[in-house]
Scaffold this active site. Structure first.
Site, PDB file in Angstrom:
ATOM      1  N   LYS A  13      36.574  96.195  33.561  1.00 57.75           N
ATOM      2  CA  LYS A  13      36.925  96.965  32.357  1.00 57.75           C
ATOM      3  C   LYS A  13      35.726  97.756  31.830  1.00 57.75           C
ATOM      4  CE  LYS A  13      38.359  93.508  29.786  1.00 57.75           C
ATOM      5  NZ  LYS A  13      38.129  92.357  30.689  1.00 57.75           N
ATOM      6  N   ARG A  88      42.810  90.412  22.251  1.00 56.26           N
ATOM      7  CA  ARG A  88      42.810  89.308  23.219  1.00 56.26           C
ATOM      8  C   ARG A  88      43.864  88.272  22.879  1.00 56.26           C
ATOM      9  NH1 ARG A  88      37.278  89.926  25.017  1.00 56.26           N
ATOM     10  NH2 ARG A  88      36.604  88.470  26.612  1.00 56.26           N
ATOM     11  N   ARG A 127      27.472  85.963  42.712  1.00 56.99           N
ATOM     12  CA  ARG A 127      26.454  86.578  41.838  1.00 56.99           C
ATOM     13  C   ARG A 127      25.491  85.510  41.322  1.00 56.99           C
ATOM     14  NH1 ARG A 127      29.899  90.521  38.433  1.00 56.99           N
ATOM     15  NH2 ARG A 127      29.908  88.885  36.892  1.00 56.99           N
ATOM     16  N   ARG A 139      23.465  85.094  33.047  1.00 55.48           N
ATOM     17  CA  ARG A 139      23.950  85.174  31.665  1.00 55.48           C
ATOM     18  C   ARG A 139      24.709  83.892  31.344  1.00 55.48           C
ATOM     19  NH1 ARG A 139      27.684  90.266  30.386  1.00 55.48           N
ATOM     20  NH2 ARG A 139      29.196  88.717  29.730  1.00 55.48           N
ATOM     21  N   ARG A 150      36.608  81.114  30.713  1.00 51.12           N
ATOM     22  CA  ARG A 150      37.013  82.429  30.181  1.00 51.12           C
ATOM     23  C   ARG A 150      38.309  82.909  30.850  1.00 51.12           C
ATOM     24  NH1 ARG A 150      32.125  85.979  31.335  1.00 51.12           N
ATOM     25  NH2 ARG A 150      33.124  87.555  30.074  1.00 51.12           N
TER      26      ARG A 150
HETATM   27  P1  AMP Z   1      33.511  90.021  26.905  1.00 49.26           P
HETATM   28  O1  AMP Z   1      32.192  90.704  27.099  1.00 49.26           O
HETATM   29  O2  AMP Z   1      34.605  90.961  26.495  1.00 49.26           O
HETATM   30  O3  AMP Z   1      33.930  89.177  28.072  1.00 49.26           O
HETATM   31  O4  AMP Z   1      33.328  89.014  25.666  1.00 49.26           O
HETATM   32  C1  AMP Z   1      32.363  87.984  25.688  1.00 49.26           C
HETATM   33  C2  AMP Z   1      32.779  86.877  24.721  1.00 49.26           C
HETATM   34  O5  AMP Z   1      32.874  87.408  23.387  1.00 49.26           O
HETATM   35  C3  AMP Z   1      34.139  86.261  24.986  1.00 49.26           C
HETATM   36  O6  AMP Z   1      34.071  85.234  25.953  1.00 49.26           O
HETATM   37  C4  AMP Z   1      34.510  85.730  23.604  1.00 49.26           C
HETATM   38  O7  AMP Z   1      33.810  84.551  23.287  1.00 49.26           O
HETATM   39  C5  AMP Z   1      33.966  86.827  22.703  1.00 49.26           C
HETATM   40  N1  AMP Z   1      34.986  87.877  22.446  1.00 49.26           N
HETATM   41  C6  AMP Z   1      34.911  89.195  22.830  1.00 49.26           C
HETATM   42  N2  AMP Z   1      35.997  89.866  22.420  1.00 49.26           N
HETATM   43  C7  AMP Z   1      36.776  88.979  21.749  1.00 49.26           C
HETATM   44  C8  AMP Z   1      38.041  89.057  21.114  1.00 49.26           C
HETATM   45  N3  AMP Z   1      38.744  90.201  21.074  1.00 49.26           N
HETATM   46  N4  AMP Z   1      38.532  87.913  20.535  1.00 49.26           N
HETATM   47  C9  AMP Z   1      37.849  86.759  20.566  1.00 49.26           C
HETATM   48  N5  AMP Z   1      36.666  86.607  21.178  1.00 49.26           N
HETATM   49  C10 AMP Z   1      36.120  87.705  21.766  1.00 49.26           C
END
Ligand code: AMP
Length: 196
Positions: A13, A88, A127, A139, A150
């Site tokens: 994405k 989400r 990775r 990370r 996740r």
């Molecule tokens: P991402 O980089 O989009 O994978 O987001 C990293 C982390 O941020 C996720 O694993 C969640 O803990 C948090 N996060 C990001 N976007 C959201 C969202 N829309 N709702 C809840 N948690 C989020």
């Protein structure tokens, strides 16, 4: 142009969003990036989000909805935006729908990047193994164990958004297992067909 990119973590994405930014001059609004910035800056939101992010769980709907509501009002989002990592949950999607109505904005498309999750897990494991071998840090939220959590969160909550937007006639799908350029071409074709 306003769109949502849907898909599990590591589906690409972020990469595709960056290309859309370059092509269409719109902004990428990644709630993950915004939350990571808040954690780094040590803000109140960051302090609340840190532990939950590191564990692979989801930050509360209230926090992320607030962040997005403020962010889409900023001048650089006037030409349009790509939501990456938001919504989400169904509650977030409902909040977004209400927010867009209030602000007189409409979505042009919701694009799901469809991927093979088994292949994704292998990619993340690869990775992590490479990073370990070269002494690079992994990370915290991107190690294989957290990644699986996740993915589970995605399947449990976020995957419900696929039928949600499909039911509204807004959902389009692209094959995310194709090479990056191919995926970009599929997305551009959808946007062109939508007249976006
Ligand atoms: P991402 O980089 O989009 O994978 O987001 C990293 C982390 O941020 C996720 O694993 C969640 O803990 C948090 N996060 C990001 N976007 C959201 C969202 N829309 N709702 C809840 N948690 C989020």
């Amino acid at each position: 142009m306003r769109l949502i990119l849907l898909g599990p973590p590591a589906a690409g994405k972020g990469t595709q969003a960056q290309r859309l930014v370059d092509t269409y001059g719109i902004v990428q609004l990644s709630t993950g990036d915004m939350l990571r910035a808040a954690v780094k800056a040590g803000t109140e939101v960051g302090l609340k989000a840190k532990a939950v992010m590191e564990s692979g769980g989801l930050v509360s709907d209230e926090i992320v909805i607030g962040i997005v509501a403020d962010r889409i009002e900023e001048p650089d989002a006037k030409k349009g935006f790509i939501l990456d990592g938001f919504p989400r949950t169904i509650a977030q999607a409902d909040a977004l729908t209400a927010m867009l109505v209030t602000k007189g904005m409409k979505l042009d498309a919701v694009i799901e990047i469809v991927v093979d999750q088994t292949a994704l897990v292998k990619r993340v494991e690869g990775r992590a193994a490479d990073a370990l071998a070269s002494g690079q840090p992994v990370r915290k939220d991107d190690n294989p164990e957290t990644f699986k959590i996740r993915l589970e969160e995605y399947n449990k909550l976020t995957a419900l958004l696929v039928p949600y937007y499909d039911g509204k006639g807004q959902l389009k799908r692209v094959d995310g297992m194709k090479p990056i350029d191919d995926v970009t071409a599929q997305i551009n074709a959808i946007l062109a067909a939508a007249g976006a």
